[in-house]
Write a protein that holds these residues in place. Structure first.
Motif, PDB file in Angstrom:
ATOM      1  N   ARG A 292     -39.572  55.282  19.836  1.00  0.00           N
ATOM      2  CA  ARG A 292     -39.007  55.871  21.244  1.00  0.00           C
ATOM      3  C   ARG A 292     -37.748  56.650  21.882  1.00  0.00           C
ATOM      4  O   ARG A 292     -37.969  57.813  21.323  1.00  0.00           O
ATOM      5  CB  ARG A 292     -39.411  55.022  22.360  1.00  0.00           C
ATOM      6  CG  ARG A 292     -41.626  55.037  22.391  1.00  0.00           C
ATOM      7  CD  ARG A 292     -41.639  54.086  23.765  1.00  0.00           C
ATOM      8  NE  ARG A 292     -42.063  52.606  23.685  1.00  0.00           N
ATOM      9  CZ  ARG A 292     -41.238  51.959  24.043  1.00  0.00           C
ATOM     10  NH1 ARG A 292     -40.664  52.257  25.083  1.00  0.00           N
ATOM     11  NH2 ARG A 292     -42.135  50.880  24.134  1.00  0.00           N
TER      12      ARG A 292
ATOM     13  N   ALA B 124     -45.086  42.356  21.515  1.00  0.00           N
ATOM     14  CA  ALA B 124     -44.485  43.491  22.567  1.00  0.00           C
ATOM     15  C   ALA B 124     -43.609  44.597  21.471  1.00  0.00           C
ATOM     16  O   ALA B 124     -43.298  44.452  21.109  1.00  0.00           O
ATOM     17  CB  ALA B 124     -43.894  42.246  23.660  1.00  0.00           C
ATOM     18  N   GLU B 125     -43.840  45.697  22.285  1.00  0.00           N
ATOM     19  CA  GLU B 125     -44.001  47.337  21.409  1.00  0.00           C
ATOM     20  C   GLU B 125     -43.134  47.301  20.086  1.00  0.00           C
ATOM     21  O   GLU B 125     -42.388  46.788  19.700  1.00  0.00           O
ATOM     22  CB  GLU B 125     -41.633  46.754  22.482  1.00  0.00           C
ATOM     23  CG  GLU B 125     -41.774  46.727  24.021  1.00  0.00           C
ATOM     24  CD  GLU B 125     -40.758  47.462  23.942  1.00  0.00           C
ATOM     25  OE1 GLU B 125     -39.664  46.938  23.471  1.00  0.00           O
ATOM     26  OE2 GLU B 125     -40.421  48.513  25.136  1.00  0.00           O
TER      27      GLU B 125
ATOM     28  N   LYS C  89     -43.078  46.166  33.731  1.00  0.00           N
ATOM     29  CA  LYS C  89     -41.941  44.710  33.543  1.00  0.00           C
ATOM     30  C   LYS C  89     -41.700  44.611  34.995  1.00  0.00           C
ATOM     31  O   LYS C  89     -41.019  45.303  35.268  1.00  0.00           O
ATOM     32  CB  LYS C  89     -41.541  46.141  32.879  1.00  0.00           C
ATOM     33  CG  LYS C  89     -41.775  46.734  31.635  1.00  0.00           C
ATOM     34  CD  LYS C  89     -40.174  47.351  31.206  1.00  0.00           C
ATOM     35  CE  LYS C  89     -41.067  48.008  30.283  1.00  0.00           C
ATOM     36  NZ  LYS C  89     -40.904  49.468  29.897  1.00  0.00           N
TER      37      LYS C  89
ATOM     38  N   ILE D 154     -44.691  52.866  19.664  1.00  0.00           N
ATOM     39  CA  ILE D 154     -45.239  51.837  20.124  1.00  0.00           C
ATOM     40  C   ILE D 154     -43.598  51.441  19.929  1.00  0.00           C
ATOM     41  O   ILE D 154     -42.606  50.572  21.447  1.00  0.00           O
ATOM     42  CB  ILE D 154     -46.025  50.834  19.651  1.00  0.00           C
ATOM     43  CG1 ILE D 154     -46.923  51.802  20.287  1.00  0.00           C
ATOM     44  CG2 ILE D 154     -45.777  49.426  19.958  1.00  0.00           C
ATOM     45  CD1 ILE D 154     -48.770  51.102  19.258  1.00  0.00           C
ATOM     46  N   LEU D 155     -42.944  51.067  19.327  1.00  0.00           N
ATOM     47  CA  LEU D 155     -41.568  50.836  18.882  1.00  0.00           C
ATOM     48  C   LEU D 155     -40.734  51.248  19.496  1.00  0.00           C
ATOM     49  O   LEU D 155     -40.194  52.762  20.085  1.00  0.00           O
ATOM     50  CB  LEU D 155     -41.537  50.733  17.145  1.00  0.00           C
ATOM     51  CG  LEU D 155     -41.999  49.739  15.773  1.00  0.00           C
ATOM     52  CD1 LEU D 155     -41.097  49.887  14.766  1.00  0.00           C
ATOM     53  CD2 LEU D 155     -41.773  48.685  16.160  1.00  0.00           C
ATOM     54  N   HIS D 156     -39.379  50.019  20.183  1.00  0.00           N
ATOM     55  CA  HIS D 156     -38.428  50.617  21.090  1.00  0.00           C
ATOM     56  C   HIS D 156     -37.535  52.080  20.033  1.00  0.00           C
ATOM     57  O   HIS D 156     -37.785  52.638  20.890  1.00  0.00           O
ATOM     58  CB  HIS D 156     -37.722  49.223  21.439  1.00  0.00           C
ATOM     59  CG  HIS D 156     -36.854  49.826  22.829  1.00  0.00           C
ATOM     60  ND1 HIS D 156     -37.734  49.768  23.306  1.00  0.00           N
ATOM     61  CD2 HIS D 156     -35.298  49.903  22.822  1.00  0.00           C
ATOM     62  CE1 HIS D 156     -37.093  50.364  24.895  1.00  0.00           C
ATOM     63  NE2 HIS D 156     -35.552  50.438  23.680  1.00  0.00           N
TER      64      HIS D 156
ATOM     65  N   ALA E 149     -49.030  47.865  22.842  1.00  0.00           N
ATOM     66  CA  ALA E 149     -48.727  46.612  22.598  1.00  0.00           C
ATOM     67  C   ALA E 149     -48.251  46.747  20.641  1.00  0.00           C
ATOM     68  O   ALA E 149     -47.466  46.024  20.378  1.00  0.00           O
ATOM     69  CB  ALA E 149     -48.308  45.151  23.002  1.00  0.00           C
TER      70      ALA E 149
END
Lengths: 331, 511
Positions: A323, B484-485, B214, A318-320, B304
């Protein structure tokens, strides 16, 4: 078909060869050509049955009725041959294939059509088919005296130094190899078992696959039924009792995943050969048949431990940065 | 990038659509997913499909790809009325999709994954491996993938698996390509690559349906837009003639007309203080304080990291960093049992899978999480006490059942949910985490669950409400955390929250 033989299969093949050689040291007669030929002949039916079972297990199913099917079909063709002694053997074999296919189709229709779990359906048909043997034969045993010369002769015949049983197993093995690697349907079985949802997105039908594999398992059981009864010259309600477990064990030892989607023709053949060698070798070096069962059991557990892929639930990305790392970390 | 709209989309839009879906409705038990939906796709154009979580976008994709059959409605491709009953029908009509989550076969090769269901065969009907490998190699070169056709899929990373999905869509040579959040797992460079492929496909005159949350991507690749809300079409038009603000307004559009039974409750002492909670890949730096009597909402797009954060709190996937303090004392939570002992109860998102044992009765389900407290000293379950508590909680939550031993599978979704909540209340928690508590249940039961939440907060429980339904989060929460993310992006007070602000923050707009 990324690789013809996996490392796991090479290891299993090595173990089988090592086992044969070790037993040969203790009992040199085991290494004679005649004996090895006999071991392969003796394992031929197991190889065929295991290959058919493999297709079932690939789709996340199981077929417990194969040995009962074998026994029932064997009895029916023995009765047929007694009633019509003039029937040519190819016709008898064809009838055996058809009866077996019919019995397998019943499983397939119940599983695919009604959505009943395979283990329940085949446990039910196992009992029904066993019971039916008793009914069709009126409880009688058929022995070689009830069978014609030709009926008994086929499994004992030899061509080019190999028994007809070995030849049949070879043809079936090649057939399965072609089916599993070179046909859309065969590759589809891996898809259905590996990821049923994705298979559906690809237009590969689980239900059709199920009908197919149980019918296939039945067909091979039917053929094996004739070969078994003719080879031993006897048909009664209890032949091959519990044999379905040996068949399933061959698959598991050969690397077929009970969870579906994983398994190969070569691995399964090796799994069956392994059990064939164990069964034929142990009496020769004076190890009791009870040890034989324990050894088979231990090997099955060992095989499952080897097969078990790490079961931890993979974390989601999930975390940028996670990824990116996952995307960049792979070549 | 304006390169996508430099020819005159206005003129082309006059042309006949290559695909026209109209009057499409699809209902699931208790839910209407789509109602009278219309969608037009044009050759050489990218149409963006926008809508909130649960607006019906995925249902629409599944109808177009033959996974679902619509209850009513018609599909016209190239002026001819068609029906799609299976993925094969969809391919026959030239429709293919890149799905949100890669749906593939780990044990098979890249080539087999791409051609599953339509492998090339030779004259004898056998798979033509050499042609399959050659075509795969060609496809992989076209999208500049860095792996070979024979590679086993499980050896690839997430982004590479997405490339395989894209190659699969291209392998059909389809005229209509659906991309359902195709950039979710891609890095910036890979997104550029993907957009280059999209531009290629457009140039070849294919129609593209592009689904994304997005807005920067939508404004970069799309020519047209179609907006869905609650399963209905609420607007469509040209991208060049709209703005992000306008689209957000349409997406959330509804006034919050539903009345929520939110009560003014005195907010008490902090009961849960979380600081810097992180794990390796799912969430990072989560810090918040939950007070007695407070309902803290967690909003974000699907994926998320909200549920994963809660699972971290529960010890299901323990965090690698951060502290959790309960009533001022640091709590060590390594497994769900620790969390239950510490007074946290978690009602998971997927009621059927993680919450309810539908083959068991109400009494047995309610006792599952508190068996240790129900059993007497001998280790046996005290039946009388168990039944008394079931009756208590069952009546308190107004579970509608014939008797307390009725099997859960015979109850409605709403009543099942009440039983699952009761199960956790039986552990006498101080903190109750509700993850999508009203998903898939009817309106009456929703209202009942909301009323229960308000009552429990009034009794002094601290409640965390994870929900993708904006009206619910806004209607029930005292404060709203937006994620988010995997990170917290902003915390809103009840007074300062507007649907537009929340959605904008959640979709990566101005934080």
């Amino acid at each position: 078909m990324t690789q013809i033989v996996t490392r796991r299969e090479l290891v299993l093949a090595f173990i089988i060869v090592a086992m044969v050689l070790l037993i040969g040291v203790r009992a040199p007669v085991f290494l004679s050509f005649d004996n090895l030929r006999f071991v392969v002949t003796d394992t031929s039916v197991l190889i065929m049955m295991a290959l058919a079972q493999m297709t079932v297990i690939l789709t996340r199913g199981i077929d417990l009725s194969v040995a009962a099917n074998l026994a029932l079909t064997g009895m029916l063709v023995a009765l047929l041959s007694r009633a019509l002694p003039g029937l040519p053997i190819p016709v008898v074999m064809l009838v055996a294939l058809l009866i077996g296919a019919g019995l397998g189709l019943v499983n397939g229709l119940l599983i695919a059509g009604l959505g009943i779990p395979p283990i329940v359906v085949t446990l039910g048909t196992l009992a029904i088919y066993r019971g039916a043997i008793f009914i069709v034969a009126g409880g009688a045993w058929l022995t070689s005296k009830d069978m014609t010369e030709a009926f008994l002769a086929f499994p004992k015949a030899e061509f080019l130094g190999l028994s007809s049983l070995t030849w049949v197993a070879l043809v079936v093995t090649i057939g399965f190899y072609v089916f599993m690697t070179l046909t859309r349907t065969g590759r589809g079985l891996y898809a259905v078992g590996g990821n049923p949802v994705a298979a559906r997105y690809c237009g590969v039908s689980l239900r059709l696959s199920q009908v197919l594999v149980y019918t296939l398992a039945g067909t091979i059981s039917g053929l094996a039924g004739y070969l078994w009864v003719a080879r031993f010259g006897i048909a009664y309600a209890d032949i091959g009792i519990g044999y379905e477990l040996t068949v399933i064990a061959s698959c598991v030892i050969g690397g077929v995943s009970i969870a579906g989607g994983i398994g190969s023709v070569i691995g399964t053949v090796l799994g069956a050969l392994f059990l064939g060698v164990v069964a034929n070798a142990l009496p020769l070096i004076n190890i009791s048949p009870f040890w034989q069962m324990a050894i088979s059991g231990a090997v099955i557990l060992a095989a499952v431990i080897v097969n078990t892929r790490s079961e931890w639930k993979p974390q989601k990305l999930i975390l940028h940065e996670a990824r990116r790392a996952a995307a960049g970390g792979q070549k | 990038m304006a390169d996508t709209t430099d020819d005159q989309p206005g003129a082309r839009a006059e042309a006949e659509p290559i695909l026209r879906l109209s009057g499409v409705s699809k209902r699931f038990p208790g839910v209407k997913a789509l109602e009278g939906m219309r969608l037009d796709l044009y050759a050489g154009h990218t149409t963006a499909l926008v809508g909130e979580n649960g607006a019906g976008k995925s249902t629409l994709v599944k109808i177009l790809t033959g996974i679902y059959t619509p209850d009513t409605g018609s599909l016209v491709v190239d002026g001819v009325e068609r029906t799609i009953h299976s993925p094969r029908d969809a391919w026959a009509d030239g429709i293919t999709a890149i799905h949100q989550e890669p749906v593939m076969f780990d044990e098979l090769s890249v080539a087999e994954n791409i051609f599953m269901g339509h492998m090339p065969v030779d004259r004898r009907g056998l798979i033509d491996w050499s042609s399959m490998i050659a075509r795969t190699t060609e496809l992989l070169e076209r999208i500049e993938a860095d792996f070979a056709a024979k590679t086993q899929l499980k050896r690839l990373g997430v982004a590479q698996k997405h490339m395989v999905e894209i190659a699969r869509a291209l392998s059909h040579d389809a005229r209509i390509v659906i991309m359902d959040e195709p950039t979710a797992a891609l890095s910036a460079r890979e997104i550029d690559d993907l957009f280059r492929i999209v531009a290629d496909l457009k140039r070849q005159g294919r129609a593209i349906l592009f689904i994304s949350h997005k807005f920067d991507e939508i404004f970069r690749v799309a020519d047209r837009w179609t907006c869905l809300r609650d399963g209905c079409l609420v607007g469509e038009g040209l991208i060049a003639e709209t703005t992000e603000d306008e689209l957000v307004k349409l997406m959330v559009g509804r006034s919050i007309d539903q009345v929520f039974p939110k009560r003014e409750v005195a907010i008490g002492e902090p009961v849960l203080e979380v600081a810097g909670l992180s794990n390796a890949t799912e969430y990072a730096d989560i810090s918040f304080t939950l007070h007695k009597g407070e309902i803290l909402g967690f909003y974000g797009l699907v994926g998320a990291g909200r549920s994963e954060t809660m699972q971290g709190l529960m010890g299901i996937s323990p965090p690698t960093r951060g502290t959790i303090r309960i009533n001022g004392h640091e709590a060590r939570i390594a497994a769900p049992a620790d969390a239950i002992d510490a007074g946290i109860a978690y009602v998971p998102e997927d009621r059927q899978i993680q919450g309810a044992v539908t083959a068991l009765g109400i009494r047995e389900n309610m006792s599952l999480a508190s068996l240790a407290k129900t059993a007497n000293k001998t280790g046996f379950v005290a039946y009388a006490a168990e039944l008394a508590r079931t009756r208590d909680l069952g009546s308190k939550l107004a579970v509608k059942a014939a008797h307390w031993d009725q099997k859960l599978m015979e109850l409605s979704g709403g009543n099942q949910q009440k039983v699952v909540i009761a199960k956790w209340l039986a552990t006498k928690p101080q903190i109750l985490i509700l993850d999508e508590p009203t998903k898939g249940i009817d309106i009456g039961s929703k209202a009942a669950v909301h009323a229960i939440m308000a009552d429990l907060a009034a009794e002094g429980l601290g409640i965390i409400l994870v929900s993708s339904e904006l009206p619910e989060v806004m209607g029930m929460s005292d404060r709203i955390v937006v994620m988010a993310e995997g990170r917290m992006v902003r915390v809103f007070d009840r007074a300062g929250a507007t649907p537009e602000k929340i959605v904008s923050v959640a979709t990566g707009g101005m934080a």
